[in-house]
Structures are given as C-alpha cells and as structure tokens.
Design a protein around this motif. Structure first.
Motif, PDB file in Angstrom:
ATOM      1  N   ASN A  21       0.830  -1.205   0.000  1.00  0.00           N
ATOM      2  CA  ASN A  21       0.000   0.000   0.000  1.00  0.00           C
ATOM      3  C   ASN A  21       0.865   1.257   0.000  1.00  0.00           C
ATOM      4  O   ASN A  21       0.529   2.261  -0.635  1.00  0.00           O
ATOM      5  N   ALA A  22       1.996   1.206   0.721  1.00  0.00           N
ATOM      6  CA  ALA A  22       2.924   2.337   0.727  1.00  0.00           C
ATOM      7  C   ALA A  22       3.534   2.527  -0.661  1.00  0.00           C
ATOM      8  O   ALA A  22       3.688   3.663  -1.130  1.00  0.00           O
ATOM      9  N   ILE A  23       3.868   1.427  -1.317  1.00  0.00           N
ATOM     10  CA  ILE A  23       4.404   1.510  -2.683  1.00  0.00           C
ATOM     11  C   ILE A  23       3.352   2.091  -3.625  1.00  0.00           C
ATOM     12  O   ILE A  23       3.641   2.965  -4.450  1.00  0.00           O
ATOM     13  N   ALA A  24       2.119   1.605  -3.497  1.00  0.00           N
ATOM     14  CA  ALA A  24       1.028   2.086  -4.353  1.00  0.00           C
ATOM     15  C   ALA A  24       0.800   3.576  -4.159  1.00  0.00           C
ATOM     16  O   ALA A  24       0.513   4.301  -5.124  1.00  0.00           O
ATOM     17  N   SER A  25       0.924   4.058  -2.912  1.00  0.00           N
ATOM     18  CA  SER A  25       0.693   5.479  -2.654  1.00  0.00           C
ATOM     19  C   SER A  25       1.713   6.349  -3.382  1.00  0.00           C
ATOM     20  O   SER A  25       1.392   7.455  -3.829  1.00  0.00           O
ATOM     21  N   ARG A  26       2.938   5.842  -3.519  1.00  0.00           N
ATOM     22  CA  ARG A  26       3.965   6.585  -4.256  1.00  0.00           C
ATOM     23  C   ARG A  26       3.769   6.461  -5.761  1.00  0.00           C
ATOM     24  O   ARG A  26       3.950   7.430  -6.503  1.00  0.00           O
ATOM     25  N   LEU A  27       3.379   5.279  -6.216  1.00  0.00           N
ATOM     26  CA  LEU A  27       3.137   5.077  -7.642  1.00  0.00           C
ATOM     27  C   LEU A  27       1.949   5.896  -8.134  1.00  0.00           C
ATOM     28  O   LEU A  27       1.849   6.212  -9.327  1.00  0.00           O
ATOM     29  N   ALA A  28       1.038   6.251  -7.208  1.00  0.00           N
ATOM     30  CA  ALA A  28      -0.175   6.980  -7.592  1.00  0.00           C
ATOM     31  C   ALA A  28       0.109   8.427  -7.984  1.00  0.00           C
ATOM     32  O   ALA A  28      -0.721   9.050  -8.678  1.00  0.00           O
ATOM     33  N   PHE A  82      -6.949   7.953   8.474  1.00  0.00           N
ATOM     34  CA  PHE A  82      -5.682   7.255   8.268  1.00  0.00           C
ATOM     35  C   PHE A  82      -5.323   7.187   6.788  1.00  0.00           C
ATOM     36  O   PHE A  82      -4.202   7.518   6.400  1.00  0.00           O
ATOM     37  N   ASN A  83      -6.279   6.766   5.958  1.00  0.00           N
ATOM     38  CA  ASN A  83      -5.960   6.590   4.539  1.00  0.00           C
ATOM     39  C   ASN A  83      -5.730   7.915   3.819  1.00  0.00           C
ATOM     40  O   ASN A  83      -4.837   8.012   2.960  1.00  0.00           O
ATOM     41  N   ALA A  84      -6.505   8.954   4.159  1.00  0.00           N
ATOM     42  CA  ALA A  84      -6.313  10.256   3.516  1.00  0.00           C
ATOM     43  C   ALA A  84      -4.926  10.809   3.838  1.00  0.00           C
ATOM     44  O   ALA A  84      -4.204  11.281   2.942  1.00  0.00           O
ATOM     45  N   LEU A  85      -4.522  10.747   5.112  1.00  0.00           N
ATOM     46  CA  LEU A  85      -3.199  11.232   5.497  1.00  0.00           C
ATOM     47  C   LEU A  85      -2.097  10.350   4.921  1.00  0.00           C
ATOM     48  O   LEU A  85      -1.028  10.841   4.527  1.00  0.00           O
ATOM     49  N   PHE A  86      -2.356   9.037   4.857  1.00  0.00           N
ATOM     50  CA  PHE A  86      -1.398   8.073   4.303  1.00  0.00           C
ATOM     51  C   PHE A  86      -1.072   8.429   2.850  1.00  0.00           C
ATOM     52  O   PHE A  86       0.106   8.545   2.474  1.00  0.00           O
ATOM     53  N   TYR A  87      -2.114   8.626   2.034  1.00  0.00           N
ATOM     54  CA  TYR A  87      -1.899   8.915   0.609  1.00  0.00           C
ATOM     55  C   TYR A  87      -1.374  10.335   0.401  1.00  0.00           C
ATOM     56  O   TYR A  87      -0.631  10.594  -0.553  1.00  0.00           O
ATOM     57  N   LEU A  88      -1.752  11.266   1.282  1.00  0.00           N
ATOM     58  CA  LEU A  88      -1.229  12.623   1.187  1.00  0.00           C
ATOM     59  C   LEU A  88       0.244  12.653   1.564  1.00  0.00           C
ATOM     60  O   LEU A  88       1.051  13.356   0.935  1.00  0.00           O
ATOM     61  N   ALA A  89       0.630  11.870   2.572  1.00  0.00           N
ATOM     62  CA  ALA A  89       2.031  11.816   3.003  1.00  0.00           C
ATOM     63  C   ALA A  89       2.939  11.345   1.874  1.00  0.00           C
ATOM     64  O   ALA A  89       4.100  11.773   1.782  1.00  0.00           O
ATOM     65  N   ALA A  90       2.404  10.475   1.012  1.00  0.00           N
ATOM     66  CA  ALA A  90       3.218   9.918  -0.071  1.00  0.00           C
ATOM     67  C   ALA A  90       3.680  10.977  -1.064  1.00  0.00           C
ATOM     68  O   ALA A  90       4.628  10.747  -1.823  1.00  0.00           O
ATOM     69  N   LEU A  91       3.030  12.142  -1.066  1.00  0.00           N
ATOM     70  CA  LEU A  91       3.472  13.227  -1.948  1.00  0.00           C
ATOM     71  C   LEU A  91       4.792  13.820  -1.483  1.00  0.00           C
ATOM     72  O   LEU A  91       5.505  14.443  -2.270  1.00  0.00           O
TER      73      LEU A  91
END
Length: 294
Positions: A21-28, A82-91
């Motif tokens: 999921n962490a990898i996917a957040s960066r690939l997104a 959790f998920n919103a901050l998780f995907y935002l952090a990946a930026l």
C-alpha cells in the motif's frame, strides 16, 4: 492444509500487502490525486463488502443503528483519516519512511492503552516505547541533529505520524467495540469511510488539485481496494481467529521490513544509513516491549 488454515503464511501475506500500500501510494503520484484515491478505494472495498456481508449487515442493522455515533467516529478516525493522510504523506516522503513509521503503531497502541485504560506497562515496555520513539525521531530527522533542533521535519513524515497516531487511537478504542459481527462491523466502517471521504474530495476539487485516474491510476485503485482494503482485512481477521490477537499483532512488525525491501526494489528509493538504524530501533523497541508483556 489449505492456505486459509496456515496462519503464518496468511499473516506474512497480510503485512506484504500493507507494505505494498505504501508503494502504491507513491506510484499513484501523477496518476490519481490523494483524496480521489481515498474515495475510490472505499467505493471498491465497500462494493466487495456488500457482496459478502450485505445480508449480515441487514440482519444486524438494529445494533448498527443503535451505535451509529460510535461507528461514525471510528470510521472517520481509523479509516478515512488514516488513509487520507497516508496517501497525502506519499506526496512528500518515501515508501521506506512510510513503512517504518507505520511499524511504530503497535508501540503507540501500547502507550495509548496505558493513557486511556491504565493498562499496566512494565519497565521493559516503557523502554521499548522510548526506543521506538527515538527510531521514529531519527527517521523524521533524516539522521541530522540540526533537523531536530530546528524542527525542520519532512511534511510527509509528520502527516504519516499523525495518521499512525489516529490509527493507534482507533485500535485502542476497539476495546469498546459494540456487539456487532466482524464483517458487518467492517462494512459499517467502510460505509462511513466512503461518506466521510466525499467532503475531502470536494475540497480537493475546489482547490483545483483533484486528478481523475488514468489507466495506471485505475490499476492502483484496484490494488488498494481489493488487496489492502479487502483481502488483507479478511486475512488478518483469519490470522487473529487462528492464533489470537496478541500473536497476530506481532506480525505488524513485518510491515517496515517489507517496505525497506520493496521501496528500493520497485521505486529505486535510497536506503540510507539512518533508515537502517531507525528500522533496527523501531523493531528493537517493539521486541523489547513485547518481551515485557505480563
């Protein structure tokens, strides 16, 4: 023996999916915006939950309705937040950092259980908490003491830290979970997560940063909805069923290990010396805390 009856295999697979999921957040990045990803993830996960738990949800609706305020808070904090901050952090930060910080959740839960429920903490558990905090601080400071003294932390690391604190609070609050079966309970939280993510998506749209997914974006959404959002949840519940929550919870420690492998392997991220030290401190702190269990 079937795969579904092998607790260690399904728990290892669960943590691998969570690290993915962490990898996917960066690939997104550049393919779908964070809030769009959050909302569409829950559309997909909720659709799957309706298919397998819709009937049970209807049967247990009186209990769900009676506890809707508690479920709403839990869904917003533990799922949407959790998920919103998780995907935002990946930026702003790397998948390796995301995974290592996520690995500190068990110790955050231990500290939260003490603060909220006054659950006894042994001296070894206290040491474990301190060691883990030092590891996360070293990671956030990128090994530079000047960052600590100047409070010039990476925004992504701080967002991920807030996300993990929220998820730890959600986990501690699960002690007071209402009498609702696991799958209808998860479906109710997924429904709350979808509804509460819509204002975030609206804000992203108004701000002009919303990005509708392209083909790669849809593939990432498919992954996060089906695997982290659905399969990993069922796998983890099965692991808890087979070996108990205490032993199953220890497997969360594998998330930063998988992230440290997958980040450089898939994304070409640099694994610096401070990553290695932070990883050892986080895992070592958790190990010390676990050895101090009553």
């Amino acid at each position: 023996m079937r795969l579904y009856d092998r607790p260690y295999l399904i728990l290892a697979a669960t943590t691998l999916i969570w690290a993915g999921n962490a990898i996917a957040s960066r690939l997104a990045i550049g393919h779908v915006s964070p809030m769009m990803l959050t909302t569409l993830r829950w559309v997909g996960t909720l659709s799957l939950m309706i298919a397998i738990a819709g009937g049970a949800f209807v049967r247990e609706w009186p209990q769900i309705r009676a506890h809707w305020k508690w479920l709403a808070i839990m869904g917003v904090v533990g799922f949407t937040g959790f998920n919103a901050l998780f995907y935002l952090a990946a930026l702003y930060t790397t998948a390796v950092n995301i995974g290592i910080i996520q690995g500190s959740i068990p110790v955050m839960v231990l500290a939260g259980a003490y603060l909220v429920h006054r659950t006894a903490v042994t001296p070894l558990q206290g040491i474990g908490i301190v060691v883990t905090i030092v590891g996360v601080a070293l990671l956030a400071a990128r090994g530079d003491i000047a960052v600590l003294t100047g409070l010039a932390f990476n925004l992504g690391d701080l967002l991920m830290l807030v996300a993990c604190l929220g998820y730890a609070a959600y986990t501690v609050a699960l002690r007071n979970r209402p009498p609702i079966s696991a799958r209808p309970f998860f479906m109710a939280l997924a429904l709350v997560a979808l509804v509460s993510s819509l204002p975030l998506l609206a804000a992203e749209t108004v701000h002009g940063t919303a990005l509708w997914p392209d083909l790669n974006g849809w593939l990432i959404i498919l992954y996060v909805a089906v695997l982290p959002g659905f399969v990993a949840q069922l796998f983890f519940m099965r692991g808890v069923e087979l070996i108990g929550p205490g032993r199953a919870g220890l497997w969360v420690n594998l998330v930063p290990v998988w992230s440290a492998i997958l980040g450089p392997l898939i994304l070409g991220e640099v694994f610096a010396w401070y990553h290695a030290v932070a990883l050892l401190l986080v895992l070592g702190g958790i190990a010390i805390a676990e050895s101090g269990k009553r």
